[in-house]
Enzyme design. Structure first.
Site, PDB file in Angstrom:
ATOM      1  N   ASP A 180       0.844  -1.191   0.000  1.00  0.00           N
ATOM      2  CA  ASP A 180       0.000   0.000   0.000  1.00  0.00           C
ATOM      3  C   ASP A 180       0.877   1.239   0.000  1.00  0.00           C
ATOM      4  O   ASP A 180       1.786   1.367   0.834  1.00  0.00           O
ATOM      5  CB  ASP A 180      -0.879  -0.039   1.258  1.00  0.00           C
ATOM      6  CG  ASP A 180      -1.893   1.085   1.323  1.00  0.00           C
ATOM      7  OD1 ASP A 180      -1.781   2.058   0.559  1.00  0.00           O
ATOM      8  OD2 ASP A 180      -2.810   0.997   2.164  1.00  0.00           O
ATOM      9  N   ALA A 181       0.590   2.177  -0.893  1.00  0.00           N
ATOM     10  CA  ALA A 181       1.371   3.408  -0.989  1.00  0.00           C
ATOM     11  C   ALA A 181       1.289   4.257   0.272  1.00  0.00           C
ATOM     12  O   ALA A 181       2.159   5.108   0.499  1.00  0.00           O
ATOM     13  CB  ALA A 181       0.902   4.229  -2.191  1.00  0.00           C
ATOM     14  N   GLU A 226       1.477   8.336 -12.663  1.00  0.00           N
ATOM     15  CA  GLU A 226       0.046   8.151 -12.843  1.00  0.00           C
ATOM     16  C   GLU A 226      -0.549   7.318 -11.709  1.00  0.00           C
ATOM     17  O   GLU A 226      -1.307   6.373 -11.935  1.00  0.00           O
ATOM     18  CB  GLU A 226      -0.254   7.483 -14.201  1.00  0.00           C
ATOM     19  CG  GLU A 226       0.458   8.118 -15.392  1.00  0.00           C
ATOM     20  CD  GLU A 226       0.074   9.580 -15.618  1.00  0.00           C
ATOM     21  OE1 GLU A 226      -1.105   9.856 -15.910  1.00  0.00           O
ATOM     22  OE2 GLU A 226       0.950  10.446 -15.506  1.00  0.00           O
ATOM     23  N   HIS A 269      -5.311   8.330  -8.205  1.00  0.00           N
ATOM     24  CA  HIS A 269      -6.147   7.203  -7.788  1.00  0.00           C
ATOM     25  C   HIS A 269      -6.327   7.129  -6.269  1.00  0.00           C
ATOM     26  O   HIS A 269      -7.142   6.344  -5.792  1.00  0.00           O
ATOM     27  CB  HIS A 269      -5.521   5.880  -8.238  1.00  0.00           C
ATOM     28  CG  HIS A 269      -5.414   5.719  -9.721  1.00  0.00           C
ATOM     29  ND1 HIS A 269      -6.434   5.227 -10.489  1.00  0.00           N
ATOM     30  CD2 HIS A 269      -4.395   5.989 -10.570  1.00  0.00           C
ATOM     31  CE1 HIS A 269      -6.052   5.196 -11.762  1.00  0.00           C
ATOM     32  NE2 HIS A 269      -4.828   5.653 -11.838  1.00  0.00           N
TER      33      HIS A 269
END
Length: 237
Positions: free
Chosen positions: A76-77, A94, A98
């Site tokens: 998870d970022a 990109e 999100h």
């Protein structure tokens, strides 16, 4: 198809690079070819299986310089499983559009960057993205889709507020914006529509052949309707 300009974000032997939101691995593969150690990081385990397989295939084909390595990590970022100051470079191509809590993702980028480390952050640019949203609700309401449209000023301000020094920026993929406008007009999943199909074939031909005519056309179109904007940043020492 690369969005990041590696003349502006140089990578090479001795660098450890994080490709955040790596997806299919397009930037990670280029980093590995340049001799750096790269970690392709994404939430999509299936995508990363393909990336890991390509790392192995590249090594077998002799495309990986001695000493370089590629690794695929699922996660998870907003909570990356890396110690502070782990990477010399970070690419986030990109991905921020999100993530609902984009500021937390930016702070994680700052955390894992070494002091003096550099990053390239790319998001859809404002005008082409705004047209896509106006043409198609499906484009931006699909699960996992884009949840915001950045202005360049907003993106730069958010990056600065997280403690990063903001440097140069540029636009990319001017030829691709009309393709997405067509897709939004005829149906984002209608790949067989004659106009969408024909334009897609043009883009594939351009990517494979890279003729001078389309390179010149894209250089003119990028500042006007470039599909992506790329901002280069540095973590202060």
């Amino acid at each position: 198809m690369l969005t990041v300009d590696f003349n502006r974000l140089p990578v090479g032997p001795g660098n450890r690079v994080l490709d955040l939101g790596a997806g299919g691995g397009r930037h990670a593969f280029e980093v590995l070819r340049r001799g750096a150690d790269v970690v392709a990081f994404d939430m999509d385990a299936a995508e990363l299986e393909g990336v890991a397989a390509m790392f192995t295939a590249m090594d077998k084909e002799g495309e990986v310089p001695d000493g370089a390595s590629g690794e695929a990590v699922v996660g998870d970022a907003l909570d990356m499983p890396f110690p502070d100051a782990s990477f010399d470079r970070v690419i986030a191509a990109e991905v921020l559009e999100h993530i609902p809590d984009d500021m937390s993702a930016m702070r994680e980028i700052v955390r894992v960057l070494k002091p003096g480390g550099r990053a390239a952050i790319t998001v859809p640019s404002f005008l082409p993205e705004r047209i896509c949203w106006a043409l198609s609700e499906e484009y931006h309401t699909a699960p996992g889709g884009h949840i915001r449209i950045y202005t360049l000023a907003e993106l730069q301000a958010k990056l600065k507020s997280c403690g990063l020094e903001v440097g140069a920026h540029h636009y990319a993929h001017g030829l691709h914006a009309p393709y997405w406008w067509i897709k939004c007009a005829v149906g984002v999943n209608n790949d067989e529509h004659p106009l969408a199909k024909a334009y897609h074939e043009l883009l594939v031909w351009d990517i494979m052949k890279r003729p001078l005519a389309t390179r010149l056309a894209e250089s003119v179109l990028n500042p006007l309707i470039g599909k992506s904007v790329v901002v280069y940043v540095r973590k202060p020492t």
